[in-house]
Design an enzyme around this catalytic site. Structure first.
Site, short mmCIF file in Angstrom:
data_model
loop_
_atom_site.label_atom_id
_atom_site.label_comp_id
_atom_site.label_asym_id
_atom_site.label_seq_id
_atom_site.Cartn_x
_atom_site.Cartn_y
_atom_site.Cartn_z
N ASP A 234 30.99 36.52 6.13
CA ASP A 234 30.55 35.12 6.07
C ASP A 234 30.75 34.46 7.43
O ASP A 234 29.91 33.67 7.89
CB ASP A 234 31.36 34.36 5.01
CG ASP A 234 31.18 34.98 3.62
OD1 ASP A 234 30.02 35.30 3.28
OD2 ASP A 234 32.18 35.15 2.91
N HIS B 77 33.95 33.95 -1.63
CA HIS B 77 32.85 34.80 -1.14
C HIS B 77 31.76 34.93 -2.21
O HIS B 77 31.53 36.01 -2.75
CB HIS B 77 33.37 36.19 -0.72
CG HIS B 77 32.27 37.09 -0.27
ND1 HIS B 77 31.56 36.88 0.89
CD2 HIS B 77 31.72 38.18 -0.84
CE1 HIS B 77 30.64 37.81 1.03
NE2 HIS B 77 30.71 38.62 -0.02
#
Ligand code: NAD
Ligand code: LMR
Length: 394
Positions: free
Chosen positions: A231, A258
């Site tokens: 990410d 996530h």
């Protein structure tokens, strides 16, 4: 200048392997041609011994003794001083590239590659790279304990990936059980190892791992880290594109978790300090939150991010190893046990040290857009964490 160990031993190794190869050919031919059972029996024994040199792992006779044989054959003189790392799920899309990258990491002395399929092939392949780490392969549940014993760092990318139309939570049914079994192995064989958990849904699998370790009495919150580095890599890349910068110069904290809205980039804290228009913020936040889906759709049924993930996992593992070595100021985002919010787990920047995530940083000042995003993230995260806890407790 004195030759290094590797240079010193090289001519000797070359001669030995040529000799082994010639004897192997001779004995195989002799065995085919010779009709007496006695000779055949002796020759077969020799072939088995020589095969063990040519293919030190996974011949049926050796399967059970695989790791022991590896130790006897261990090229200790060629090995790095360094850390012992296991990759569970090493034959997968992430696992293979990650194995290659960890074999290239000079901090790794011993690399254990475990999978339920194809571990021998990946191990043979990666082991030919002339880097310092010694590689050993382990195939199937019977070899899990050998794969884990003595490890300093265990990286887990085992499990099924998404197909278009699926959420990460749709993977829970299969991956929860896989993560449970593997973490039971960690608790038994290397309870002090740092665990990097990649298998999705990370927002739940980290809670599963924590519960397994608690049950076994080995839980150390500092040592269990959900990997959210991809990410951050995506955020750095997309923000750099918008700002016209080199992504290596950009640092975007990504907090929360996530999956979808739980992935919360803090664009107000980007380094170098930058301002964005409202539409840039909307575009960047959406793109970062949906980066995984972007790859899943582009791969059209052939899986999810593997190459960028292996890169991110290798970067995070390297940070963990530098922390273990005692380097100062090793800071990465990770989904860890946390008191930053009311949730048991949350991703923020953490400082990695000799004992794992030694310091969990606060969120810092948020703008209104980020405060709204944080509430949404926490709502979804709470359910995902609870789902993981319930999987073990109920
Ligand atoms: N955290 C992240 O940022 C991130 C990013 C990408 C993918 N992922 C996740 O990583 C996981 C793996 O993705 P992939 O693309 O490598 O999948 P893949 O199917 O290519 O590979 C998975 C590997 O796991 C192995 N495996 C299955 N059960 C196992 C078990 N019990 N023990 C050991 N190995 C086992 C399989 O044999 C396979 O080799 C998925 O859950 C995916 O969603 C996470
Ligand atoms: O999106 C996925 O399913 C894989 C991974 O979590 C990713 O972010 O790429």
């Amino acid at each position: 200048m004195l030759p290094t160990d590797e240079q010193h031993f090289f001519p000797h190794k070359l001669l030995l392997s040529k000799l082994v190869y010639l004897s192997y050919n001779f004995l195989t031919r002799a065995n085919k041609e010779n009709t007496t059972m006695e000779f055949r029996g002796v020759a077969n024994q020799r072939i088995a011994r020589i095969s063990a040199h040519l293919q030190p792992s996974f011949t049926p006779q050796m399967e059970a003794k695989n790791s022991v044989m590896g130790r006897e054959n261990c090229r200790a003189k060629g090995g790095n001083p360094g850390f012992k790392v296991a990759i569970l799920g090493a034959a997968g899309g992430i696992g293979q590239s990650l194995s290659l990258l960890m074999k290239m990491n000079p901090l790794v002395s011993l690399l254990h590659l475990y999978d339920v399929v194809n571990a021998p092939g990946v191990t043979a392949d990666v082991s030919h790279m002339d880097t310092g780490a010694v590689v050993r392969g382990f195939l199937g549940p019977k070899q899990l304990e050998d794969a884990l014993t003595g490890m300093d760092l265990v990286i887990i990318p085992a499990g099924v990936p998404r197909k278009p139309g699926m959420t990460r939570d749709d993977l829970f049914k299969i991956n929860a059980g896989i993560v449970k079994t593997l973490c039971e192995g960690v608790a038994k064989c290397c309870p002090n190892a740092i665990v990097n958990l990649i298998s999705n849904p990370v927002n739940s699998t980290v809670a599963i791992a924590a519960e397994v370790f608690k049950k076994a009495g080995t839980y150390d919150p500092k040592k269990l880290l959900g990997v959210t580095t991809l990410d951050v890599a995506r955020a750095n890349t997309f923000v750099a594109e918008v700002l016209g910068l080199d992504p290596r110069e950009v640092d975007v904290p990504v907090v929360g978790g996530h999956a979808g809205v739980t992935i919360l980039p803090l664009l107000s804290q980007v380094k170098p300090p930058s301002s964005f228009t409202a539409s840039e913020i909307e575009y960047l936040t959406n793109r970062i939150q949906n980066g995984g889906t972007e790859v899943v759709e582009a791969k059209a049924g052939a899986g999810s991010a593997t190459l960028s993930m292996a890169y991110a996992a290798a970067k995070f593992a390297d940070a963990c190893l530098r922390g273990l070595r005692g380097d100062a100021n090793v800071v990465e985002c990770s989904f860890v046990a946390s008191q930053v919010t009311e949730l048991a787990f949350f991703a923020t920047k953490v400082r990695l040290g000799r004992t794992g995530a030694e310091e969990v940083y606060q969120l810092g000042p948020l703008n209104e857009y980020e405060r709204v995003g944080l509430e949404k993230a926490k709502e979804e995260l709470a359910g995902s964490i609870q789902k993981g806890v319930d999987f073990i407790r109920k």
